[in-house]
Motif scaffolding. Structure first.
Motif, PDB file in Angstrom:
ATOM      1  N   VAL A 107       0.856  -1.182   0.000  1.00 54.71           N
ATOM      2  CA  VAL A 107       0.000   0.000   0.000  1.00 54.71           C
ATOM      3  C   VAL A 107       0.894   1.235   0.000  1.00 54.71           C
ATOM      4  O   VAL A 107       1.775   1.390   0.859  1.00 54.71           O
ATOM      5  N   VAL A 108       0.685   2.107  -0.972  1.00 57.68           N
ATOM      6  CA  VAL A 108       1.576   3.252  -1.176  1.00 57.68           C
ATOM      7  C   VAL A 108       0.762   4.527  -1.324  1.00 57.68           C
ATOM      8  O   VAL A 108      -0.251   4.560  -2.043  1.00 57.68           O
ATOM      9  N   VAL A 109       1.210   5.581  -0.627  1.00 55.23           N
ATOM     10  CA  VAL A 109       0.756   6.945  -0.869  1.00 55.23           C
ATOM     11  C   VAL A 109       1.945   7.692  -1.461  1.00 55.23           C
ATOM     12  O   VAL A 109       3.068   7.580  -0.967  1.00 55.23           O
ATOM     13  N   GLN A 110       1.714   8.453  -2.528  1.00 53.09           N
ATOM     14  CA  GLN A 110       2.800   9.163  -3.192  1.00 53.09           C
ATOM     15  C   GLN A 110       2.572  10.666  -3.176  1.00 53.09           C
ATOM     16  O   GLN A 110       1.451  11.138  -3.405  1.00 53.09           O
ATOM     17  N   ILE A 111       3.664  11.402  -2.918  1.00 52.83           N
ATOM     18  CA  ILE A 111       3.690  12.854  -3.100  1.00 52.83           C
ATOM     19  C   ILE A 111       4.806  13.139  -4.100  1.00 52.83           C
ATOM     20  O   ILE A 111       5.957  12.752  -3.875  1.00 52.83           O
ATOM     21  N   ASP A 112       4.472  13.797  -5.198  1.00 56.71           N
ATOM     22  CA  ASP A 112       5.479  14.069  -6.220  1.00 56.71           C
ATOM     23  C   ASP A 112       5.042  15.258  -7.057  1.00 56.71           C
ATOM     24  O   ASP A 112       3.845  15.431  -7.335  1.00 56.71           O
ATOM     25  N   ALA A 113       6.021  16.051  -7.466  1.00 52.03           N
ATOM     26  CA  ALA A 113       5.716  17.158  -8.362  1.00 52.03           C
ATOM     27  C   ALA A 113       5.521  16.682  -9.794  1.00 52.03           C
ATOM     28  O   ALA A 113       4.909  17.382 -10.605  1.00 52.03           O
ATOM     29  N   ASP A 114       6.040  15.504 -10.102  1.00 53.58           N
ATOM     30  CA  ASP A 114       5.968  14.971 -11.455  1.00 53.58           C
ATOM     31  C   ASP A 114       4.900  13.884 -11.505  1.00 53.58           C
ATOM     32  O   ASP A 114       5.098  12.785 -10.974  1.00 53.58           O
ATOM     33  N   PRO A 115       3.756  14.127 -12.148  1.00 60.16           N
ATOM     34  CA  PRO A 115       2.675  13.136 -12.135  1.00 60.16           C
ATOM     35  C   PRO A 115       3.030  11.840 -12.863  1.00 60.16           C
ATOM     36  O   PRO A 115       2.384  10.816 -12.644  1.00 60.16           O
ATOM     37  N   LEU A 116       4.054  11.861 -13.706  1.00 64.35           N
ATOM     38  CA  LEU A 116       4.453  10.638 -14.398  1.00 64.35           C
ATOM     39  C   LEU A 116       5.059   9.611 -13.453  1.00 64.35           C
ATOM     40  O   LEU A 116       5.205   8.438 -13.817  1.00 64.35           O
ATOM     41  N   GLU A 117       5.404  10.036 -12.241  1.00 63.42           N
ATOM     42  CA  GLU A 117       5.957   9.087 -11.267  1.00 63.42           C
ATOM     43  C   GLU A 117       4.866   8.309 -10.532  1.00 63.42           C
ATOM     44  O   GLU A 117       5.156   7.293  -9.897  1.00 63.42           O
ATOM     45  N   PHE A 118       3.623   8.750 -10.624  1.00 63.57           N
ATOM     46  CA  PHE A 118       2.544   8.032  -9.943  1.00 63.57           C
ATOM     47  C   PHE A 118       2.274   6.692 -10.636  1.00 63.57           C
ATOM     48  O   PHE A 118       2.247   6.607 -11.870  1.00 63.57           O
ATOM     49  N   ASP A 119       2.088   5.655  -9.800  1.00 66.22           N
ATOM     50  CA  ASP A 119       1.689   4.332 -10.307  1.00 66.22           C
ATOM     51  C   ASP A 119       2.692   3.739 -11.297  1.00 66.22           C
ATOM     52  O   ASP A 119       2.353   2.871 -12.086  1.00 66.22           O
ATOM     53  N   ARG A 120       3.941   4.175 -11.222  1.00 64.98           N
ATOM     54  CA  ARG A 120       4.944   3.656 -12.149  1.00 64.98           C
ATOM     55  C   ARG A 120       5.274   2.200 -11.823  1.00 64.98           C
ATOM     56  O   ARG A 120       5.375   1.363 -12.719  1.00 64.98           O
ATOM     57  N   SER A 121       5.496   1.901 -10.548  1.00 66.60           N
ATOM     58  CA  SER A 121       5.867   0.545 -10.144  1.00 66.60           C
ATOM     59  C   SER A 121       4.924  -0.031  -9.100  1.00 66.60           C
ATOM     60  O   SER A 121       4.821  -1.251  -8.969  1.00 66.60           O
ATOM     61  N   TYR A 122       4.275   0.844  -8.325  1.00 67.40           N
ATOM     62  CA  TYR A 122       3.333   0.413  -7.290  1.00 67.40           C
ATOM     63  C   TYR A 122       2.055   1.224  -7.450  1.00 67.40           C
ATOM     64  O   TYR A 122       2.111   2.438  -7.623  1.00 67.40           O
ATOM     65  N   PRO A 123       0.887   0.589  -7.380  1.00 66.34           N
ATOM     66  CA  PRO A 123      -0.351   1.365  -7.436  1.00 66.34           C
ATOM     67  C   PRO A 123      -0.456   2.286  -6.223  1.00 66.34           C
ATOM     68  O   PRO A 123      -0.234   1.851  -5.088  1.00 66.34           O
ATOM     69  N   ALA A 124      -0.774   3.527  -6.443  1.00 65.69           N
ATOM     70  CA  ALA A 124      -0.911   4.488  -5.351  1.00 65.69           C
ATOM     71  C   ALA A 124      -2.367   4.557  -4.896  1.00 65.69           C
ATOM     72  O   ALA A 124      -3.255   4.840  -5.702  1.00 65.69           O
ATOM     73  N   VAL A 125      -2.597   4.304  -3.615  1.00 63.76           N
ATOM     74  CA  VAL A 125      -3.965   4.448  -3.112  1.00 63.76           C
ATOM     75  C   VAL A 125      -4.352   5.915  -3.058  1.00 63.76           C
ATOM     76  O   VAL A 125      -5.538   6.253  -3.190  1.00 63.76           O
ATOM     77  N   VAL A 126      -3.365   6.787  -2.866  1.00 58.64           N
ATOM     78  CA  VAL A 126      -3.579   8.232  -2.956  1.00 58.64           C
ATOM     79  C   VAL A 126      -2.340   8.827  -3.635  1.00 58.64           C
ATOM     80  O   VAL A 126      -1.211   8.509  -3.263  1.00 58.64           O
ATOM     81  N   ALA A 127      -2.554   9.675  -4.628  1.00 56.43           N
ATOM     82  CA  ALA A 127      -1.467  10.383  -5.299  1.00 56.43           C
ATOM     83  C   ALA A 127      -1.665  11.879  -5.100  1.00 56.43           C
ATOM     84  O   ALA A 127      -2.726  12.422  -5.427  1.00 56.43           O
ATOM     85  N   VAL A 128      -0.655  12.530  -4.558  1.00 58.90           N
ATOM     86  CA  VAL A 128      -0.714  13.959  -4.287  1.00 58.90           C
ATOM     87  C   VAL A 128       0.290  14.654  -5.196  1.00 58.90           C
ATOM     88  O   VAL A 128       1.504  14.507  -5.031  1.00 58.90           O
ATOM     89  N   GLN A 129      -0.196  15.402  -6.175  1.00 57.55           N
ATOM     90  CA  GLN A 129       0.710  16.134  -7.041  1.00 57.55           C
ATOM     91  C   GLN A 129       1.015  17.477  -6.403  1.00 57.55           C
ATOM     92  O   GLN A 129       0.135  18.334  -6.246  1.00 57.55           O
ATOM     93  N   ALA A 130       2.273  17.641  -6.017  1.00 57.91           N
ATOM     94  CA  ALA A 130       2.685  18.869  -5.353  1.00 57.91           C
ATOM     95  C   ALA A 130       4.190  18.861  -5.218  1.00 57.91           C
ATOM     96  O   ALA A 130       4.833  17.799  -5.248  1.00 57.91           O
TER      97      ALA A 130
END
Length: 559
Positions: free
Chosen positions: A300-323
């Motif tokens: 289970v992964v939550v991601q914070i990243d300024a680059d949206p292309l990094e979301f769900d690249r290798s692990y599905p993100a239950v929540v993705a925060v673009q910032a």
């Protein structure tokens, strides 16, 4: 030339000077008019001996200064320059690469060493433009700086007409020189949307055991204080990518070291036991995850990243925060408040780290000869000033420094993204960007052979770094595996991985510099102090044991 216009070379030099660039790195013959004008404007042109070394210098310069590194080569050297951009691309470094380009009338006619530059630069740049006329420079240069520093920062390429760019240099520009000093990384700090922060906070609070992995994007954002605030609220241990080492103190009780393939033993095991991983500016690549084994598949992964292309690249993100990571973590800390947390998971992580430090301590103080590189790492920890810069090569150089050298946020750690030999030229570039700070380079002897010639550059330009050579007369990282593959026949393996022995202090002296040969562990500290006190580059050649093994990462059984 009419009133109000400037020659292209003079305009380019004036713009780079006005933008705060202090150094430009190049291999002759290119942009000679521009380089002469830069020198007159107080910007130092640094002539390197290979295009790759010039790029690596620009890379180190950019990572320390935050502004794009500028590098140039003529058309004949364009392929070499493009190859050197791979590390900057992987490490997300802003670089403006300029090459000469033969005019269209000379192309497709077997002109000397003329190739199509576009395919060479396409994999390692995010923007490229042909500059046919000096009048195009103002638009193209501004766009190049903007693209290089936009998230994710990466190299860009300007192809200037003329073998040496002379067609563009001798044209005219009517626009006043540009001040592009505002284009620094991170250029933008986007704020998160409230709904994604609320969802992230809810998921994190619901998970009993949370761990944080901070990647290169977090380091770029400079969000160490915000990481600690969120980690304290969640009672969460913090692991980092190798490129983010030092974003928080490696001695901090929440810190569990580097994650992934270059990790010390405790980190991956601690991450494996988490119920949820908060990935902050983390690329989830094989090095950060030890080949996607930690976290395990389906974590289970939550991601914070300024680059949206990094979301769900290798692990599905239950929540993705673009910032921007700093902005995202600040908002997350406010949303979390002070939740009630069970501290057992963090206590277990701290116990594992304490056990690891006790286990490795004898090696950090080892009196063995040949020298254990662990002892060298401990001596660098002790010697590096509070604002020092440590530059490490790839492979074992990254593992030794990433697991055993302790760092504080006031210090800077730069590491190769994979190009062997990167560290020494990069260290020279880092010193150009921060002349008031001490720069220590850790390189293996195998890596140092790549760019020995830049000792001459260091002497000629008066660039003072402390160059530490982990000298084991071979490629130590692969040595034991190859010996086994050779049927436990060291002589057979040596034909493939051993070289030297070479006394690099003698090499340094042949270039007009100085060096210290170290063969006893107790002599490392004094040698480092003497080298760092010098006003010129000094080689500290440390005779180490090729049989010494760096800390190995934990991986799940059978994975």
């Amino acid at each position: 030339m009419s009133s109000g216009t400037m020659g292209g070379g003079a305009w380019l030099a004036a713009s780079l000077a006005a933008s705060g660039q202090t150094h430009v790195f190049f291999v002759d013959a290119v942009l000679r008019r521009t380089l002469l004008a830069l020198s007159e404007a107080g910007v130092a042109p640094v002539l390197a001996h290979t295009e790759k070394a010039a790029v690596y210098m620009a890379d180190g310069y950019a990572r320390v200064s935050g502004r794009p590194g500028v590098v140039a080569a003529q058309s004949v050297g364009a392929a070499n320059l493009a190859a050197g951009l791979q590390d900057a691309w992987l490490a997300r470094t802003p670089i403006v690469a300029m090459t000469g380009r033969k005019v269209p009338a000379h192309q497709h006619r077997n002109a000397y060493q003329e190739l199509d530059h576009g395919p060479l630069f396409a994999p390692v740049t995010k923007y490229g433009a042909d500059i046919a006329d000096a009048a195009d420079l103002p638009r193209a240069l501004r766009q190049a700086f903007a693209a290089a520093t936009a998230m994710p920062p990466r190299p860009v390429h300007l192809d200037l007409f003329g073998l040496m760019g002379e067609v563009v240099e001798t044209g005219t520009v009517a626009t006043p020189p540009l001040d592009l000093s505002a284009f620094r990384t991170p250029l933008h700090r986007p704020e998160p949307d409230a709904a994604s922060i609320a969802a992230a906070a809810k998921a994190l609070i619901a998970a009993p055991r949370v761990a944080i992995v901070a990647g290169d994007g977090a380091a770029l954002s400079g969000c160490g204080a915000e990481l600690i605030a969120v980690a304290e609220a969640l009672a969460a241990p913090i692991a980092t990518a190798l490129g983010a080492r030092g974003i928080v103190s490696t001695r901090h009780p929440l810190h569990i070291g580097v994650a992934g393939a270059y990790a010390a033993p405790p980190a991956n095991r601690i991450l494996q036991e988490a119920d949820l991983i908060l990935m902050v500016g983390a690329d989830t690549g094989d090095m950060l995850t030890n080949y996607w084994r930690t976290p395990k598949a389906g974590a289970v992964v939550v991601q914070i990243d300024a680059d949206p292309l990094e979301f769900d690249r290798s692990y599905p993100a239950v929540v993705a925060v673009q910032a921007d990571p700093r902005a995202g973590l600040r908002a997350l800390a406010a949303a979390l408040g002070k939740p009630s947390r069970d501290g057992a998971y963090l206590a277990s992580a701290r116990a594992r780290m304490a056990e690891w430090r006790t286990e490795i301590a004898p090696r950090l103080g080892s009196g063995a000869t040949p020298i254990d590189p662990a002892r060298l790492a401990a001596e660098i920890t002790a010697a590096l000033p509070s604002d020092g810069i440590l530059v490490a090569d790839t492979g074992y150089s990254g593992i030794w420094t990433g697991t055993l050298v302790d760092l504080e946020p006031t210090q800077t750690y730069l590491r190769a993204a994979g190009s062997l030999g990167w560290s020494f030229p990069a260290a020279l570039g880092a010193k150009c960007a921060a002349s008031h700070r001490k720069v220590v380079c850790w390189t293996g002897d195998g890596a140092f052979y790549y760019h020995l010639a830049e000792l001459e550059t260091a002497r000629r330009r008066g660039i003072a770094v402390t160059l530490v050579v982990n000298n084991n007369s071979g490629f130590g990282q692969g040595w034991p595996n190859l010996v086994r593959q050779a049927g436990n026949r060291p002589d057979a393996a040596a034909e493939l991985l051993r070289f030297g022995p070479t006394d690099f202090t003698e090499v340094a002296r042949s270039f007009g510099l100085d060096g210290i040969r170290v063969e006893r562990p107790d002599d490392i500290g004094p040698a480092l102090q003497r080298a760092m006190a010098a006003d010129h580059t000094m080689v500290v050649d440390v005779a180490t044991d090729i049989e010494a093994r760096a800390p190995a990462p934990w991986a799940p059984e059978g994975a």
